[in-house]
Design a protein around this motif. Structure first.
Motif, PDB file in Angstrom:
ATOM      1  N   GLU A 162       1.707   2.930   9.144  1.00 22.39           N
ATOM      2  CA  GLU A 162       1.137   2.655   7.669  1.00 22.39           C
ATOM      3  C   GLU A 162       1.579   1.016   7.599  1.00 22.39           C
ATOM      4  O   GLU A 162       0.729   0.369   6.867  1.00 22.39           O
ATOM      5  CB  GLU A 162       1.857   3.281   6.380  1.00 22.39           C
ATOM      6  CG  GLU A 162       1.039   4.907   6.479  1.00 22.39           C
ATOM      7  CD  GLU A 162       2.044   5.441   5.552  1.00 22.39           C
ATOM      8  OE1 GLU A 162       1.406   6.888   5.100  1.00 22.39           O
ATOM      9  OE2 GLU A 162       3.003   5.582   5.395  1.00 22.39           O
ATOM     10  N   ILE A 163       2.752   0.731   8.046  1.00 21.63           N
ATOM     11  CA  ILE A 163       3.387  -0.362   7.980  1.00 21.63           C
ATOM     12  C   ILE A 163       2.269  -1.506   8.781  1.00 21.63           C
ATOM     13  O   ILE A 163       2.133  -2.578   8.511  1.00 21.63           O
ATOM     14  CB  ILE A 163       4.813  -0.772   8.437  1.00 21.63           C
ATOM     15  CG1 ILE A 163       5.740   0.198   7.328  1.00 21.63           C
ATOM     16  CG2 ILE A 163       5.258  -2.027   8.762  1.00 21.63           C
ATOM     17  CD1 ILE A 163       7.114   0.417   8.059  1.00 21.63           C
ATOM     18  N   ALA A 164       2.243  -1.221  10.030  1.00 24.54           N
ATOM     19  CA  ALA A 164       1.230  -1.808  10.596  1.00 24.54           C
ATOM     20  C   ALA A 164      -0.300  -1.984  10.086  1.00 24.54           C
ATOM     21  O   ALA A 164      -0.794  -3.342   9.930  1.00 24.54           O
ATOM     22  CB  ALA A 164       1.066  -1.133  12.205  1.00 24.54           C
ATOM     23  N   LEU A 165      -0.623  -0.925   9.560  1.00 27.80           N
ATOM     24  CA  LEU A 165      -1.776  -1.310   8.682  1.00 27.80           C
ATOM     25  C   LEU A 165      -1.874  -2.310   7.609  1.00 27.80           C
ATOM     26  O   LEU A 165      -2.685  -3.046   7.313  1.00 27.80           O
ATOM     27  CB  LEU A 165      -2.485   0.028   8.093  1.00 27.80           C
ATOM     28  CG  LEU A 165      -3.643   0.107   7.189  1.00 27.80           C
ATOM     29  CD1 LEU A 165      -4.754  -0.287   8.164  1.00 27.80           C
ATOM     30  CD2 LEU A 165      -3.776   1.587   6.826  1.00 27.80           C
ATOM     31  N   ALA A 166      -0.772  -2.011   6.716  1.00 29.19           N
ATOM     32  CA  ALA A 166      -0.423  -3.266   5.748  1.00 29.19           C
ATOM     33  C   ALA A 166      -0.396  -4.489   6.333  1.00 29.19           C
ATOM     34  O   ALA A 166      -0.760  -5.568   5.700  1.00 29.19           O
ATOM     35  CB  ALA A 166       0.821  -2.701   4.989  1.00 29.19           C
ATOM     36  N   ILE A 202       0.805  -1.205  -0.030  1.00 33.56           N
ATOM     37  CA  ILE A 202       0.050   0.041  -0.122  1.00 33.56           C
ATOM     38  C   ILE A 202       0.789   1.170   0.149  1.00 33.56           C
ATOM     39  O   ILE A 202       0.458   2.424   0.248  1.00 33.56           O
ATOM     40  CB  ILE A 202      -1.157   0.074   1.166  1.00 33.56           C
ATOM     41  CG1 ILE A 202      -0.298  -0.001   2.517  1.00 33.56           C
ATOM     42  CG2 ILE A 202      -2.041  -1.091   1.372  1.00 33.56           C
ATOM     43  CD1 ILE A 202      -0.950   0.289   3.782  1.00 33.56           C
ATOM     44  N   GLY A 203       2.178   1.008  -0.255  1.00 36.91           N
ATOM     45  CA  GLY A 203       3.019   2.266  -0.212  1.00 36.91           C
ATOM     46  C   GLY A 203       3.548   2.549   1.104  1.00 36.91           C
ATOM     47  O   GLY A 203       3.726   3.755   1.370  1.00 36.91           O
ATOM     48  N   ALA A 204       3.388   1.952   2.053  1.00 35.98           N
ATOM     49  CA  ALA A 204       3.595   1.962   3.538  1.00 35.98           C
ATOM     50  C   ALA A 204       5.078   2.497   3.890  1.00 35.98           C
ATOM     51  O   ALA A 204       5.941   1.861   3.354  1.00 35.98           O
ATOM     52  CB  ALA A 204       3.336   0.825   4.344  1.00 35.98           C
ATOM     53  N   GLU A 205       5.146   3.515   4.536  1.00 27.98           N
ATOM     54  CA  GLU A 205       6.321   4.360   5.059  1.00 27.98           C
ATOM     55  C   GLU A 205       6.554   4.208   6.281  1.00 27.98           C
ATOM     56  O   GLU A 205       7.560   3.913   7.057  1.00 27.98           O
ATOM     57  CB  GLU A 205       6.614   5.422   4.372  1.00 27.98           C
ATOM     58  CG  GLU A 205       6.803   5.404   2.742  1.00 27.98           C
ATOM     59  CD  GLU A 205       8.118   4.925   2.295  1.00 27.98           C
ATOM     60  OE1 GLU A 205       9.058   4.818   3.065  1.00 27.98           O
ATOM     61  OE2 GLU A 205       7.894   4.291   1.043  1.00 27.98           O
TER      62      GLU A 205
END
Length: 99
Positions: free
Chosen positions: A67-71, A60-63
């Motif tokens: 965002e990484i946790a969401l991915a 998902i383009g996590a940075e």
């Protein structure tokens, strides 16, 4: 993922032996995971068991950490629901089964 490959290898090999484990996500580069899997019982050389997700998470383009946790949580939820991750806009029919 820890900072000691020997510890990570031991934990990964231990978790691979857990019956019924459908999702095992491994943080870090794919190459590191492949190195950690070397010598694991029942794992073909160079192979990735079907319940091992590495690198972990949906693309998902996590940075950021959030965002990484969401991915990761999204990928885990998808796998446990028996679904292939996809956009709802591409789904034909209702979002929920049986409705």
């Amino acid at each position: 993922m820890g900072h000691a490959a020997t510890h990570d290898r031991a934990r990964l090999h231990e978790l691979l032996g857990v019956r019924g484990l459908r999702y095992l996500g491994v943080l870090g580069p794919r190459r590191r995971t492949m190195d950690l899997l070397e010598g694991a019982p029942g794992v073909a050389p160079g192979g990735l068991p079907p319940n091992v997700f590495a690198p972990v998470g949906l693309d998902i383009g996590a940075e950021t950490p959030e965002e990484i946790a969401l991915a990761i949580v999204s990928e885990c939820a998808s796998v446990l629901a028996g679904r292939t991750p996809s956009s709802l806009r591409d789904r034909g029919g209702p979002i929920h089964e049986g409705r």
